[in-house]
Motif scaffolding. Structure first.
Motif, PDB file in Angstrom:
ATOM      1  N   GLN A   1     -18.186   7.670  89.868  1.00 46.92           N
ATOM      2  CA  GLN A   1     -18.558   6.609  88.931  1.00 46.92           C
ATOM      3  C   GLN A   1     -18.490   5.233  89.597  1.00 46.92           C
ATOM      4  OE1 GLN A   1     -15.842   7.155  85.660  1.00 46.92           O
ATOM      5  NE2 GLN A   1     -17.073   8.771  84.709  1.00 46.92           N
TER       6      GLN A   1
ATOM      7  N   LEU B   1     -14.460   7.621  80.557  1.00 45.64           N
ATOM      8  CA  LEU B   1     -14.579   6.280  81.140  1.00 45.64           C
ATOM      9  C   LEU B   1     -14.169   5.241  80.105  1.00 45.64           C
ATOM     10  CD1 LEU B   1     -15.666   4.419  83.450  1.00 45.64           C
ATOM     11  CD2 LEU B   1     -17.911   4.602  82.363  1.00 45.64           C
TER      12      LEU B   1
ATOM     13  N   ARG C   1     -18.481  -4.250  85.880  1.00 42.18           N
ATOM     14  CA  ARG C   1     -17.679  -4.509  84.688  1.00 42.18           C
ATOM     15  C   ARG C   1     -17.730  -5.975  84.295  1.00 42.18           C
ATOM     16  NH1 ARG C   1     -14.540  -0.773  87.669  1.00 42.18           N
ATOM     17  NH2 ARG C   1     -14.297   1.202  86.575  1.00 42.18           N
TER      18      ARG C   1
ATOM     19  N   ALA D   1     -21.507   1.046  82.245  1.00 35.30           N
ATOM     20  CA  ALA D   1     -20.937   2.377  82.035  1.00 35.30           C
ATOM     21  C   ALA D   1     -21.992   3.477  82.147  1.00 35.30           C
ATOM     22  CB  ALA D   1     -20.259   2.441  80.671  1.00 35.30           C
TER      23      ALA D   1
ATOM     24  N   SER E   1     -28.605   3.055  77.244  1.00 36.59           N
ATOM     25  CA  SER E   1     -27.411   3.883  77.102  1.00 36.59           C
ATOM     26  C   SER E   1     -27.798   5.322  76.806  1.00 36.59           C
ATOM     27  CB  SER E   1     -26.528   3.351  75.969  1.00 36.59           C
ATOM     28  OG  SER E   1     -27.134   3.628  74.706  1.00 36.59           O
TER      29      SER E   1
ATOM     30  N   ILE F   1     -14.204   1.422  78.767  1.00 36.42           N
ATOM     31  CA  ILE F   1     -15.038   0.224  78.887  1.00 36.42           C
ATOM     32  C   ILE F   1     -14.266  -0.964  78.329  1.00 36.42           C
ATOM     33  CG2 ILE F   1     -17.272  -0.814  78.350  1.00 36.42           C
ATOM     34  CD1 ILE F   1     -18.350   1.975  77.803  1.00 36.42           C
TER      35      ILE F   1
ATOM     36  N   HIS G   1     -13.886   9.713  88.920  1.00 32.48           N
ATOM     37  CA  HIS G   1     -13.994   8.255  88.983  1.00 32.48           C
ATOM     38  C   HIS G   1     -14.563   7.755  90.311  1.00 32.48           C
ATOM     39  CE1 HIS G   1     -12.074   7.764  85.133  1.00 32.48           C
ATOM     40  NE2 HIS G   1     -11.057   8.497  85.526  1.00 32.48           N
TER      41      HIS G   1
END
Length: 199
Positions: free
Chosen positions: A7, A101, A13, A178, A60, A103, A4
């Motif tokens: 990330q 992860l 977000r 993401a 994506s 979302i 994380h």
């Protein structure tokens, strides 16, 4: 895996992260597929067809929700890749898993898998889900000039403009959210392991 912390370097977000992943989170999986072009390692992404969903029109990885018929989440990633862009699971070597992860905006709990294919001969795109595929050189994508801050609007909350961390490609394409967070973990991995390990 770097996890994380890697990330979070590219975190953006629409909805704040809850303290715990909710029980109604939807298990899903994506495939980060790597492939060589000459001596340069590439990654396969796609731009989703606009459909008014939470991730409509965004860049994506191939992937989606776990189906009851899927043996496991790795199978989900491979099945979705085949359904969306037509690459057979038999041609893909799954190297391992990246860090899951959650979302919040779509309630997807995403399990990313890292795959490798020697060559992509053709695509069979499901245009109801995929507008087009994007083949990116990792050397280009992870160049410092690609990282920026941009204003974005999420299809889930179109009335709000957010300034977020993103990868901005030379043609103006924006990769954020993401997908950018998962790419950030991949970038951290490749800083520790040369790309020749995958060739």
């Amino acid at each position: 895996m770097p996890g994380h912390l890697a990330q979070e370097k590219m975190a953006a977000r629409v909805v704040p992260m809850p303290l715990t992943i909710p029980q109604d989170a939807r298990p899903s999986a994506v495939l980060c597929l790597l492939f060589p072009v000459d001596a340069d390692l590439h990654v396969l992404l796609m731009k989703r067809t606009p459909d008014k969903s939470a991730h409509s029109g965004q860049v994506s990885f191939p992937g989606g929700s776990q189906d009851p018929s899927d043996v496991d989440l790795k199978s989900t990633a491979l099945r979705e890749t085949y359904e969306e862009i037509g690459i057979s699971p038999s041609n893909i070597d799954v190297l391992g898993a990246l860090t899951p992860l959650y979302i919040p905006v779509s309630k997807f709990h995403v399990f990313p898998y890292l795959g490798f294919i020697n060559e992509i001969n053709a695509y069979n795109i499901s245009h109801s889900e995929v507008a087009h595929v994007i083949e990116l050189s990792l050397n280009n994508l992870f160049h410092p000039d690609r990282k920026t801050m941009v204003d974005v609007v999420s299809p889930a909350m179109p009335q709000v403009i957010r300034n977020v961390k993103a990868y901005k490609l030379e043609d103006g394409t924006i990769i954020w959210g993401a997908t950018a967070m998962m790419l950030s973990e991949l970038e951290t991995i490749l800083e520790e392991y040369p790309t020749t390990h995958f060739q």
